[in-house]
Design a protein around this motif. Sequence first.
Motif, PDB file in Angstrom:
ATOM      1  N   MET A  47       0.790  -1.094  -0.003  1.00  0.00           N
ATOM      2  CA  MET A  47      -0.090  -0.062  -0.071  1.00  0.00           C
ATOM      3  C   MET A  47       0.855   1.353  -0.105  1.00  0.00           C
ATOM      4  SD  MET A  47      -2.900  -1.281  -0.543  1.00  0.00           S
ATOM      5  CE  MET A  47      -3.383   0.345  -0.855  1.00  0.00           C
ATOM      6  N   LEU A  48       2.240   1.144   0.444  1.00  0.00           N
ATOM      7  CA  LEU A  48       3.047   2.552   0.201  1.00  0.00           C
ATOM      8  C   LEU A  48       2.903   2.783  -1.181  1.00  0.00           C
ATOM      9  CD1 LEU A  48       5.695   1.429   3.018  1.00  0.00           C
ATOM     10  CD2 LEU A  48       3.814   3.135   3.075  1.00  0.00           C
ATOM     11  N   PRO A  49       3.529   2.069  -2.001  1.00  0.00           N
ATOM     12  CA  PRO A  49       3.444   2.443  -3.580  1.00  0.00           C
ATOM     13  C   PRO A  49       2.269   2.311  -3.852  1.00  0.00           C
ATOM     14  CG  PRO A  49       4.379   0.227  -3.307  1.00  0.00           C
ATOM     15  CD  PRO A  49       4.186   0.674  -1.868  1.00  0.00           C
ATOM     16  N   GLY A  50       1.176   1.961  -3.263  1.00  0.00           N
ATOM     17  CA  GLY A  50      -0.298   2.254  -3.602  1.00  0.00           C
ATOM     18  C   GLY A  50      -0.596   3.843  -3.575  1.00  0.00           C
ATOM     19  N   LEU A  51      -0.141   4.271  -2.455  1.00  0.00           N
ATOM     20  CA  LEU A  51      -0.446   5.745  -2.247  1.00  0.00           C
ATOM     21  C   LEU A  51       0.353   6.517  -3.278  1.00  0.00           C
ATOM     22  CD1 LEU A  51       0.130   5.787   1.702  1.00  0.00           C
ATOM     23  CD2 LEU A  51      -2.001   6.130   0.308  1.00  0.00           C
ATOM     24  N   ALA A  52       1.506   5.997  -3.709  1.00  0.00           N
ATOM     25  CA  ALA A  52       2.384   6.745  -4.656  1.00  0.00           C
ATOM     26  C   ALA A  52       1.639   6.633  -6.070  1.00  0.00           C
ATOM     27  CB  ALA A  52       3.539   6.166  -4.749  1.00  0.00           C
ATOM     28  N   ILE A  53       0.837   5.608  -6.272  1.00  0.00           N
ATOM     29  CA  ILE A  53       0.297   5.588  -7.420  1.00  0.00           C
ATOM     30  C   ILE A  53      -1.017   6.591  -7.472  1.00  0.00           C
ATOM     31  CG2 ILE A  53      -1.611   3.990  -8.682  1.00  0.00           C
ATOM     32  CD1 ILE A  53       0.370   1.692  -7.905  1.00  0.00           C
ATOM     33  N   CYS A  54      -1.610   6.575  -6.388  1.00  0.00           N
ATOM     34  CA  CYS A  54      -2.793   7.710  -6.180  1.00  0.00           C
ATOM     35  C   CYS A  54      -2.177   9.130  -6.386  1.00  0.00           C
ATOM     36  CB  CYS A  54      -3.347   7.427  -4.895  1.00  0.00           C
ATOM     37  SG  CYS A  54      -4.331   5.916  -4.737  1.00  0.00           S
ATOM     38  N   TRP A  55      -1.150   9.251  -5.795  1.00  0.00           N
ATOM     39  CA  TRP A  55      -0.530  10.780  -5.774  1.00  0.00           C
ATOM     40  C   TRP A  55      -0.117  10.942  -7.355  1.00  0.00           C
ATOM     41  CZ3 TRP A  55       4.794  11.914  -6.813  1.00  0.00           C
ATOM     42  CH2 TRP A  55       5.015  13.236  -6.466  1.00  0.00           C
ATOM     43  N   VAL A  56       0.300   9.930  -8.032  1.00  0.00           N
ATOM     44  CA  VAL A  56       0.856  10.411  -9.619  1.00  0.00           C
ATOM     45  C   VAL A  56      -0.520  10.546 -10.257  1.00  0.00           C
ATOM     46  CG1 VAL A  56       1.562   9.242 -11.651  1.00  0.00           C
ATOM     47  CG2 VAL A  56       2.909   8.990  -9.412  1.00  0.00           C
ATOM     48  N   ILE A  57      -1.338   9.781  -9.984  1.00  0.00           N
ATOM     49  CA  ILE A  57      -2.705   9.880 -10.879  1.00  0.00           C
ATOM     50  C   ILE A  57      -3.340  11.225 -10.634  1.00  0.00           C
ATOM     51  CG2 ILE A  57      -5.107   9.173 -11.116  1.00  0.00           C
ATOM     52  CD1 ILE A  57      -4.003   6.271 -10.692  1.00  0.00           C
ATOM     53  N   LEU A  58      -3.449  11.773  -9.203  1.00  0.00           N
ATOM     54  CA  LEU A  58      -3.757  13.184  -8.936  1.00  0.00           C
ATOM     55  C   LEU A  58      -2.941  14.148  -9.637  1.00  0.00           C
ATOM     56  CD1 LEU A  58      -4.833  12.651  -5.240  1.00  0.00           C
ATOM     57  CD2 LEU A  58      -6.406  12.974  -7.329  1.00  0.00           C
ATOM     58  N   ARG A  59      -1.952  13.968  -9.747  1.00  0.00           N
ATOM     59  CA  ARG A  59      -0.819  14.933 -10.215  1.00  0.00           C
ATOM     60  C   ARG A  59      -1.213  14.973 -11.876  1.00  0.00           C
ATOM     61  NH1 ARG A  59       5.007  16.017  -8.514  1.00  0.00           N
ATOM     62  NH2 ARG A  59       5.216  15.587 -10.872  1.00  0.00           N
TER      63      ARG A  59
END
Length: 126
Positions: A47-59
Motif C-alpha cells: 500500500m505504500l507504493p499504492g499511495l504513490a500511484i494515487c498521488w501520480v494519478i492526481l498529479r
Amino acid sequence: MTKFGRYAFELGGALAAYIVCLVLSLRLLSVGGQGELMRLALTLLPMLPGLAICWVILRGLRRLDELARKIQLEAIGVAFAGTALITFSYGFLENIGLPSLSMFVVWPLMAGLWFVGTIIGQLRYR
C-alpha cells in the motif's frame, strides 16, 4: 519530456514499486515465523507504493487542460456509478447462491469502467 511521457514514467515507476513490494510481501509472509505486528506490516507493505500511484494519478489530472479534465470527470463518474450498480447487483445475486467475490475485484472493475468512460468522453468531444 512531454506531459504524457512524464506521467507514464511516474506511473510506471510507482507500479513497478508496487509489484516489487507485493512480491516481497507475499514471499516473506509465505515463509512465516513473523509476529502479528510484522505480519500486519508485511501485508500492508504494497500500500505504500499504492499511495504513490494515487498521488501520480492526481498529479496527472491536475496537469490536464479544461476539456481533458471534463472528460476525466465524466469518466470517473461513469466508473463510480457503474461500479456501484454492478457490485450492488452482484451482492443481491449472492443472496440466491452466486459465489462471493473478493474485494480485489472492485478496483479492476472501476479502472475498466474509467477506461471505457474515457473513450466515450473522447469520442463525444471530438
